[in-house]
Motif scaffolding. Sequence first.
Motif, PDB file in Angstrom:
ATOM      1  N   ASN A 182       2.299  -4.025   7.761  1.00  0.00           N
ATOM      2  CA  ASN A 182       1.424  -2.869   7.694  1.00  0.00           C
ATOM      3  C   ASN A 182       0.842  -2.583   9.073  1.00  0.00           C
ATOM      4  OD1 ASN A 182      -0.100  -0.860   6.508  1.00  0.00           O
ATOM      5  ND2 ASN A 182      -0.317  -2.097   4.656  1.00  0.00           N
ATOM      6  N   SER A 197       7.674  -1.918  12.529  1.00  0.00           N
ATOM      7  CA  SER A 197       7.345  -2.470  11.218  1.00  0.00           C
ATOM      8  C   SER A 197       8.563  -3.075  10.541  1.00  0.00           C
ATOM      9  CB  SER A 197       6.754  -1.388  10.325  1.00  0.00           C
ATOM     10  OG  SER A 197       7.745  -0.420  10.037  1.00  0.00           O
ATOM     11  N   HIS A 256      10.459  -1.076   7.069  1.00  0.00           N
ATOM     12  CA  HIS A 256      10.066  -1.038   5.661  1.00  0.00           C
ATOM     13  C   HIS A 256       8.774  -0.269   5.492  1.00  0.00           C
ATOM     14  CE1 HIS A 256      13.140  -3.578   4.079  1.00  0.00           C
ATOM     15  NE2 HIS A 256      12.977  -4.409   5.087  1.00  0.00           N
ATOM     16  N   PRO A 275       5.481   0.513   4.422  1.00  0.00           N
ATOM     17  CA  PRO A 275       4.593  -0.422   3.748  1.00  0.00           C
ATOM     18  C   PRO A 275       3.817   0.159   2.573  1.00  0.00           C
ATOM     19  CG  PRO A 275       3.675   0.212   5.868  1.00  0.00           C
ATOM     20  CD  PRO A 275       4.988   0.898   5.744  1.00  0.00           C
ATOM     21  N   CYS A 278       3.448   3.444  -0.413  1.00  0.00           N
ATOM     22  CA  CYS A 278       3.803   4.719  -1.037  1.00  0.00           C
ATOM     23  C   CYS A 278       2.619   5.228  -1.837  1.00  0.00           C
ATOM     24  CB  CYS A 278       5.005   4.555  -1.956  1.00  0.00           C
ATOM     25  SG  CYS A 278       6.497   4.174  -1.065  1.00  0.00           S
ATOM     26  N   GLY A 312       0.235  -4.693  -8.104  1.00  0.00           N
ATOM     27  CA  GLY A 312       0.549  -4.106  -6.808  1.00  0.00           C
ATOM     28  C   GLY A 312       0.226  -2.626  -6.748  1.00  0.00           C
ATOM     29  N   THR A 372       3.025  -0.862  -2.540  1.00  0.00           N
ATOM     30  CA  THR A 372       3.737  -1.225  -1.318  1.00  0.00           C
ATOM     31  C   THR A 372       5.050  -1.916  -1.669  1.00  0.00           C
ATOM     32  OG1 THR A 372       2.543  -3.300  -1.288  1.00  0.00           O
ATOM     33  CG2 THR A 372       1.689  -1.542   0.097  1.00  0.00           C
ATOM     34  N   GLY A 373       5.888  -2.064  -0.659  1.00  0.00           N
ATOM     35  CA  GLY A 373       7.107  -2.851  -0.842  1.00  0.00           C
ATOM     36  C   GLY A 373       8.295  -2.037  -1.295  1.00  0.00           C
ATOM     37  N   ALA A 374       9.410  -2.740  -1.447  1.00  0.00           N
ATOM     38  CA  ALA A 374      10.680  -2.081  -1.743  1.00  0.00           C
ATOM     39  C   ALA A 374      10.673  -1.427  -3.120  1.00  0.00           C
ATOM     40  CB  ALA A 374      11.823  -3.095  -1.648  1.00  0.00           C
ATOM     41  N   ALA A 375       9.947  -2.027  -4.080  1.00  0.00           N
ATOM     42  CA  ALA A 375       9.949  -1.496  -5.451  1.00  0.00           C
ATOM     43  C   ALA A 375       8.814  -0.508  -5.681  1.00  0.00           C
ATOM     44  CB  ALA A 375       9.850  -2.650  -6.445  1.00  0.00           C
ATOM     45  N   ALA A 376       8.195  -0.039  -4.592  1.00  0.00           N
ATOM     46  CA  ALA A 376       6.989   0.775  -4.728  1.00  0.00           C
ATOM     47  C   ALA A 376       7.192   1.991  -5.626  1.00  0.00           C
ATOM     48  CB  ALA A 376       6.506   1.204  -3.340  1.00  0.00           C
TER      49      ALA A 376
END
Lengths: 416, 416
Positions: free
Chosen positions: A2, A174, A177, A179, A181, A207, A226-230
Amino acid sequence: MNLDIAVLAVGDELLNGEIPDTNTAAIARLLNACGYRIREGRTLPDQEEAIAAALRELAGRHQVVVVTGGLGPTRDDLTARAAARAFGRQLVLNDEALALIRAFFRDHDLEMDPRNEKQALLPHKCTVLPNLRGTAPGFLLEQEHCLLLFFPGVPEEMEAMVEAELLPRLDALSGGHPPLCERILKIFGLSEPKTESLLEGLALPEGVSIGFGVDFPLVHLKLRATGAAAEELLDRAEVQVQRRIGDFIVARGRETLPQTVARLLSASGLTLSLAESCTGGLVAAWLTDIPGASTFFDRGAVTYSNQAKNDWLAVSKRILHDQGAVSETCARAMATGLRQSTRTDITVAVTGIAGPDGGSEDKPVGTVFIALSANDAEQAKGYRFSGSREQIRKISACMALEWIRRYLMERARPKA
Amino acid sequence: MNLDIAVLAVGDELLNGEIPDTNTAAIARLLNACGYRIREGRTLPDQEEAIAAALRELAGRHQVVVVTGGLGPTRDDLTARAAARAFGRQLVLNDEALALIRAFFRDHDLEMDPRNEKQALLPHKCTVLPNLRGTAPGFLLEQEHCLLLFFPGVPEEMEAMVEAELLPRLDALSGGHPPLCERILKIFGLSEPKTESLLEGLALPEGVSIGFGVDFPLVHLKLRATGAAAEELLDRAEVQVQRRIGDFIVARGRETLPQTVARLLSASGLTLSLAESCTGGLVAAWLTDIPGASTFFDRGAVTYSNQAKNDWLAVSKRILHDQGAVSETCARAMATGLRQSTRTDITVAVTGIAGPDGGSEDKPVGTVFIALSANDAEQAKGYRFSGSREQIRKISACMALEWIRRYLMERARPKA
């Protein structure tokens, strides 16, 4: 990772009441769409010492500092000079920048004023950032652990450079990615505390956090993850929120309520006409501000006088005399009269007392009636809004749009 | 004494791209009109620690700190908590604030959510500042040599409190002598460089300086002077400016162009009706936003479709077919047709192509016709404006108002 990002907007005009700083919000919007968030915004007048001090302070606190404004050719453009001073660098004529400036004038068939050479005076050992849309190149400084990017203040030039020069560098820093959404749900008809209480106890996916904002008269509910599965987490959270307060969500994301209604109207193939009294054309002005409004919008009647209601909407003198122009009967007559005379598919009428004068014990300021007429619907209802004249007009206009939205949603629902 | 003032705007929505911070500019405008200037602006998200740190920093650097936002009833409204933390005060339930909140709900016939009680949790020993337009009271802290004022973020509430609570305190601090007087003359029809060149060589009274700003589509010319004789110096300077470009000055001071037109209409005793096509109700919405508009405003026709122009304005199918809806003939027919059928004293019509689509080689986007009809005047003229859809609509609406203003000024002039 972040990133910790700050924005500094420079310009006298931002702090003397002439214009608001819209650059910080524009950068925030572009960054937010890619998952980055700004931690701090600052605005300063064109004062070399103040700018230099702020640059040193911000560079010590943040990983990335984005500066806009003060790169122009006139005497009060001091940002490059302030940057050199802040970090003990010399101000030198940068050959690369000068070549870019000369090329811009040549390519646009413009004569170059000697003053424009000043725009090539940059801090020693900076990286020049090309500006394809204007004369002032930007530049980049690496200072200890901070990256400082300097862009011109002209919104269009600045935005193009954020996309071309800032975002790729943020992605590199970063690790590519995004950080964070965010999804915005726009609520009408519930106050901020009411919304919060209706969502109490909701077990959102881990999350996902929730935030609130107000854009009168709408409440903005913000779901963040946050993250890939946001995105997937937000989808699930949105379904949960929809179940609780779905009826009050009138727009999503960047779309405004008028834009939502315009989109639904276009998709429906139906036409709309309006009869506005207390809103005085506000609903029509909002809808016609949207390109392509002519495909669904037939006409609007801003009927302030009783005679106008009689002439154009065929509201009988009897109704105007007995019930008065601010009444459910009158609103209904306005909508049906307009529909009958115009053969529009949907008509909506608004009549009320916006104040500050004109209220009575019976019908205080804020009394507003709305009616909708269509071949399969006739509705009318009274409200009692509160606030200033401007606020009552805005709530009334939003309510009229909301009636259209609900009608179109209901109509699109498969029949049992 | 020239006060050192900073503004801190708090809210996630200001740094995530949702909305720009307009509060700082609004405060700057109100302060600037009274001779005060802001030295620094900051924007922060709803984060207690960051707000507390900034408050400590700003209080150590400035004489007055104005904070807006974060006084709402939800969990993410943290400004009062941050203020208490910043200066080592306890957060306590303030009885005076609670009474004000309860009174607001009672006076507005609204039900109070228990959550609104949170808005009375304020730093120990603060001074409560009443908010007449909303639920969140403001508060004031005296901290060493700094005065900190906390206002809600809702623009309308904040602005009223700046006038009622901030300005009198600034006058008291600065010895009651506004150090700088400013007079704003609002210009329509001249660009900023054109205005500057027309004023070249003007020998303004000593001590009067001149500045420029843009509030699209108007140019703001600002005359400034200091000292006890400031107003008199500005009077003299204004006469000089009037002689050069008086025809283009459409409003003065805080009055907007719509307010100027509304004032002149009220004074004239004449009635007005509008026929708007490309402006889609914008002129009507602006005029009816002004309290008392019903004394002069009869009705507005937002005639998007040709059928509407035929029905309500008696524009013949022949004109619509031969010249088209966007033509001088049509504009003239709209204005005269509306006047004949409504017996309003003055009617004004606007028809044009706001874009982005709908233009042709003959009539490109930006082609706009305006017409005015009155018992002693019949005028019509075409323009070619440039800009976005929103800009073309705004210029057209301003031009329509300017036609009314000029007609009324001309009419009021003593006949030879």
